[in-house]
Design a protein around this motif. Structure first.
Motif, mmCIF file in Angstrom:
data_model
loop_
_atom_site.group_PDB
_atom_site.id
_atom_site.type_symbol
_atom_site.label_atom_id
_atom_site.label_comp_id
_atom_site.label_asym_id
_atom_site.label_seq_id
_atom_site.Cartn_x
_atom_site.Cartn_y
_atom_site.Cartn_z
ATOM 1 N N ILE A 73 33.756 36.975 36.012
ATOM 2 C CA ILE A 73 33.750 35.761 35.201
ATOM 3 C C ILE A 73 33.354 34.547 36.037
ATOM 4 O O ILE A 73 32.832 33.555 35.507
ATOM 5 C CB ILE A 73 35.147 35.528 34.560
ATOM 6 N N TRP A 74 33.539 34.603 37.348
ATOM 7 C CA TRP A 74 33.320 33.424 38.186
ATOM 8 C C TRP A 74 31.980 33.454 38.933
ATOM 9 O O TRP A 74 31.187 32.542 38.817
ATOM 10 C CB TRP A 74 34.468 33.263 39.191
ATOM 11 N N CYS A 75 31.712 34.572 39.640
ATOM 12 C CA CYS A 75 30.543 34.586 40.515
ATOM 13 C C CYS A 75 29.372 35.376 39.937
ATOM 14 O O CYS A 75 28.270 35.317 40.460
ATOM 15 C CB CYS A 75 30.911 35.147 41.890
ATOM 16 N N GLY A 76 29.648 36.146 38.878
ATOM 17 C CA GLY A 76 28.551 36.893 38.281
ATOM 18 C C GLY A 76 28.200 38.177 38.995
ATOM 19 O O GLY A 76 27.353 38.939 38.542
ATOM 20 N N ARG A 77 28.837 38.447 40.128
ATOM 21 C CA ARG A 77 28.593 39.735 40.783
ATOM 22 C C ARG A 77 29.286 40.851 39.992
ATOM 23 O O ARG A 77 30.101 40.568 39.113
ATOM 24 C CB ARG A 77 29.121 39.689 42.223
ATOM 25 N N PRO A 78 29.014 42.113 40.320
ATOM 26 C CA PRO A 78 29.615 43.218 39.556
ATOM 27 C C PRO A 78 31.148 43.112 39.540
ATOM 28 O O PRO A 78 31.763 42.806 40.554
ATOM 29 C CB PRO A 78 29.177 44.464 40.327
ATOM 30 N N ALA A 79 31.717 43.373 38.380
ATOM 31 C CA ALA A 79 33.164 43.258 38.217
ATOM 32 C C ALA A 79 33.852 44.545 38.644
ATOM 33 O O ALA A 79 33.329 45.636 38.439
ATOM 34 C CB ALA A 79 33.497 42.954 36.768
ATOM 35 N N LYS A 80 35.015 44.384 39.239
ATOM 36 C CA LYS A 80 35.793 45.563 39.631
ATOM 37 C C LYS A 80 37.026 45.762 38.779
ATOM 38 O O LYS A 80 37.472 46.883 38.568
ATOM 39 C CB LYS A 80 36.219 45.431 41.100
ATOM 40 N N HIS A 81 37.653 44.665 38.351
ATOM 41 C CA HIS A 81 38.926 44.776 37.627
ATOM 42 C C HIS A 81 38.985 43.808 36.454
ATOM 43 O O HIS A 81 38.451 42.701 36.533
ATOM 44 C CB HIS A 81 40.107 44.412 38.538
ATOM 45 N N MET A 82 39.688 44.233 35.414
ATOM 46 C CA MET A 82 40.068 43.268 34.393
ATOM 47 C C MET A 82 41.405 42.673 34.831
ATOM 48 O O MET A 82 42.313 43.410 35.256
ATOM 49 C CB MET A 82 40.234 43.905 33.033
ATOM 50 N N VAL A 83 41.493 41.362 34.741
ATOM 51 C CA VAL A 83 42.700 40.660 35.207
ATOM 52 C C VAL A 83 43.287 39.829 34.067
ATOM 53 O O VAL A 83 42.556 39.271 33.255
ATOM 54 C CB VAL A 83 42.344 39.745 36.411
ATOM 55 N N TYR A 84 44.630 39.795 34.005
ATOM 56 C CA TYR A 84 45.314 38.812 33.152
ATOM 57 C C TYR A 84 45.488 37.538 33.969
ATOM 58 O O TYR A 84 46.076 37.561 35.043
ATOM 59 C CB TYR A 84 46.700 39.312 32.745
ATOM 60 N N TRP A 85 44.955 36.430 33.452
ATOM 61 C CA TRP A 85 45.101 35.129 34.105
ATOM 62 C C TRP A 85 46.044 34.267 33.293
ATOM 63 O O TRP A 85 46.152 34.435 32.081
ATOM 64 C CB TRP A 85 43.744 34.417 34.210
ATOM 65 N N GLY A 86 46.696 33.335 33.949
ATOM 66 C CA GLY A 86 47.564 32.435 33.194
ATOM 67 C C GLY A 86 48.236 31.408 34.079
ATOM 68 O O GLY A 86 48.160 31.476 35.311
ATOM 69 N N LYS A 87 48.841 30.439 33.432
ATOM 70 C CA LYS A 87 49.709 29.500 34.157
ATOM 71 C C LYS A 87 51.072 30.169 34.228
ATOM 72 O O LYS A 87 51.518 30.796 33.281
ATOM 73 C CB LYS A 87 49.802 28.175 33.411
#
Lengths: 479, 479
Positions: free
Chosen positions: A463-477
């Motif tokens: 989502i940030w750098c556009g390189r190949p993704a390795k993991h789906m992450v839950y993000w949050g405050k």
């Protein structure tokens, strides 16, 4: 009515100011009190009784999977704390130091345990010799101290209560298995007893425990859309064993290092119960954890026979195994209702002269305020049913809230917009690099909560750098 | 047989060296371990399980008399500790001081609680306003720290576990009533559960708690004839209330000081169990406190059907509500017997091929070594009976030992001679002056254990000074 109104009015509404609402509930439901000891709290009877129920339930579940309880000292000599490099770096800045014992200065200062990995290692080093001594699956219930700057009751305080499990195993596989097993014990406990649904997953390296090879976590979503780390389980591999020289003679007569784990859950879970279930009338306790499940409230109690019948009902409910109290104080029924609601007692039974004449009573659910008229004879059975229903409804409602506040982002701008506008979890792909994680924290204001076991492929790239993704992450405050 | 002999031989005999015998039992029964933290101990699973049972039983008895559990901070700011003059003098010399939190020195140093009177006072000061807020009958389970110079596992250590009850009442009478009530809870617990008979009485002013108006105590006699103070209950009057300004508005609308009490029992009771009941084969646990009550030990377990039957027996016993384990390890039966005896498990069930053929098993009592053959079907009932009998026999035996080691002295020389030659309690009259008490300690080497509630008039004059006697006192050497 003036008095009744006052009790409820004095709570800030959740929508207006969630943090203040939380503080108000903690205070009004008489869970904690402030003390002259800065950053520490008094846990009052209503709060401590919740902790006792958490202990009872967790301890039972621990014993079912072979955990034995022990007690280790509360002090850690500085040299012991320093043996594992990452660990000391993580904890040394936030410990309290004892420098004097009795009238004399100590030769070596000691900290009050912030966690007890080093003490358990020191113990296992002497206690483990052969493969026959393994595994060690020990736990202790105690308090720990971390010198926090800003504190909040249950969520972050300089001293808190917890359990810390520490295990030693012959093989890496067995240690990994135990790490996951205990995470699942926590997750099941949260869902089945606290009615709090959790995401099970693994922490990124940035967020893992100081000294661990892998940290697993369960993450819950609070009503305000912030995440709460609710229990963690760490696999240390043989890192601590090497630092502390914990070796055993295996069946093949060679010396091997043990593999270790640790896992903990704290009084913070009381904060989670408040923030997941509570409302503007106060606390809402899931029936299975509620110290008092039923409050019997007589109406026109000065009238002949009312208190007598109310006592009968209370006794019948107690005999059927329910945790029940009778409020026969001199307050008005309305005031008693407000108190019962503020304290989160799952149901109340209203019983007045007319009810008694009709041979019925009114059951009122704390969660939905639904009123159910039942015959007095059937109360024990009926209330048991209502409580079961409430328990599962509360979990369902929390799950729904969590799911409707979980968003998916596949584009950077979308990610930022959601983080800005919609409190909750955001699922997004990640390349696995700490630079992206750091940048997301700095620029978007969310942290990685976990890489869930249930991975989904939302996109091919980070989502940030556009390189190949390795993991789906839950993000949050997070809290 | 070489191995079996070794296990037993490695314990010093009681007669030879009681102190060494105690240390050996604690170690061999795997109750505690040493740690790098000087003066502190690791409580291992076998020891902690005894403490859990003590907690469970005491906590249940507390709740029956209206006690509520709370948790207060482990730290006491120095200024708070100093508020009550006698109290600070008693405790300040033996506390551990925290002087640094995180990376910075504290503005005010804090001690780790040696006891929590001052914290409870600080709490009650804010929590008690009206007579409606009284009584407060609170208790906490926690650890405390006292910087002892010489330490012994359970009996005296720098950190130990305990419960401390702290109450506040409207009147002096109610406080006194609660003080005595809790002493009786302790005494009944000791006699009914630990099978330890106790003398209930009041401490002399010299021996009372720092800051108390009156201290009540239960005193038990160990096998070596030394006394062990086993539980204390203090009436503070309004002394602390005045120092901390804890006032309430009474029904008559005037401000009054509360009256307070505190009472505690500690992990030291595990030491008492060892020293009252143990023998040269190790620990001997009263059935009601034993974490494991029955050990099933198969004979010729490699023979077909033996382990299967042993498992059946274990399950049947567990289902009947007994706490039972099966030792199916590869050790020899003799070795297993020694281990079961060392660990103090009340009965073992021996079960071999011949027994199985006959449909019987052999029950062996740990206390008398009596062997009882019973049919396998009847085992649950029979063992329950044996355990009940053991429980009362153990109390009776301890009472007999206590009584035959309790002496009466009416003359000074007789008093000295008994103190020199006969370990135990000495009952003797006392004038009530501290000079006599001090002189007796210095010249005879015994201290006043208590002025028992059951007073007897053994003579008219004080055993020491010959002036008129005021109290009968139990004297003795103490742990």
């Amino acid at each position: 009515m003036a008095k009744e109104k006052k009790l409820v009015e004095s709570i800030t509404s959740m929508e207006e100011d969630f943090a203040q609402w939380y503080t108000d509930v903690v205070k009004k439901a008489e869970l904690t009190d402030y003390t002259s000891v800065k950053g520490c709290m008094v846990i009052k009877p209503a709060g401590y009784a919740i902790w006792e129920n958490i202990q009872k339930e967790l301890d039972r579940r621990f014993k079912e999977v072979g955990v034995e309880n022990v007690y280790l000292p509360m002090f850690i000599p500085e040299s012991l704390l320093q043996k594992e490099k990452d660990h000391v770096e993580g904890f040394a800045p936030e410990v309290a130091w004892v420098t004097q014992g009795g009238l004399e200065p100590l030769q070596e200062r000691m900290c009050v345990r912030p966690t007890s990995e080093t003490l358990f290692c020191d113990f296992y080093k002497n206690d483990v010799h052969s493969y026959r001594d393994l595994p060690k699956v020990y736990n202790q219930w105690c308090s720990v101290v971390r010198w926090e700057k800003t504190t909040r009751p249950f969520l972050r305080s300089r001293e808190f209560l917890w359990q810390e499990g520490h295990t030693a195993h012959a093989t890496a596989e067995e240690a990994e298995e135990r790490t996951i097993q205990m995470l699942n014990v926590y997750a099941d406990f949260c869902e089945e007893v606290l009615a709090i649904p959790v995401i099970r997953g693994r922490k990124t390296d940035k967020e893992k425990f100081a000294g661990a090879e892998a940290t697993y976590t369960i993450e819950a979503l609070m009503h305000d859309g912030k995440a709460l780390q609710s229990g963690t389980s760490h696999n240390f591999g043989d890192g601590f064993a090497k630092a502390f020289e914990i070796q055993y003679t295996d069946k093949d007569n060679t010396l091997k290092y043990v593999h270790q784990t640790s896992w903990g859950m704290t009084t913070r879970m009381i904060g989670a119960i408040i923030m997941v279930h509570g409302d503007d009338s106060g606390l809402k306790l899931p029936p299975r954890i509620a110290p008092t499940q039923v409050m019997v409230i007589p109406i026109r109690q000065q009238q002949e026979g009312v208190l007598e019948k109310a006592n009968e009902v209370k006794n019948a409910l107690a005999e059927s195994g329910l945790r029940v109290k009778l409020d026969d104080s001199e307050k008005s029924p309305g005031w008693k209702f407000s108190e019962q609601e503020m304290r989160g007692i799952p149901v109340r039974v209203e019983l007045g002269p007319k009810d008694i004449e009709a041979g019925t009573a009114v059951i009122v659910r704390r969660d939905t305020r639904e009123k159910i008229t039942a015959s007095i004879d059937e109360l024990p059975v009926k209330i048991a049913e209502v409580l079961e229903q409430m328990q599962s409804d509360m979990l369902e409602r929390a799950r729904e809230h969590r799911d409707t506040h979980t968003y998916v982002a596949t584009e950077k701008e979308e990610f930022k917009k959601i983080a800005d506008e919609k409190p909750g979890f955001i699922k997004a792909m990640w390349c696995g690099c700490q630079e992206c994680e750091d940048a997301i924290k700095d620029e978007v204001g969310v942290t990685s909560r976990c890489m869930p076991f249930a991975q989904e492929k939302l996109a091919d790239t980070c989502i940030w750098c556009g390189r190949p993704a390795k993991h789906m992450v839950y993000w949050g405050k997070a809290y």
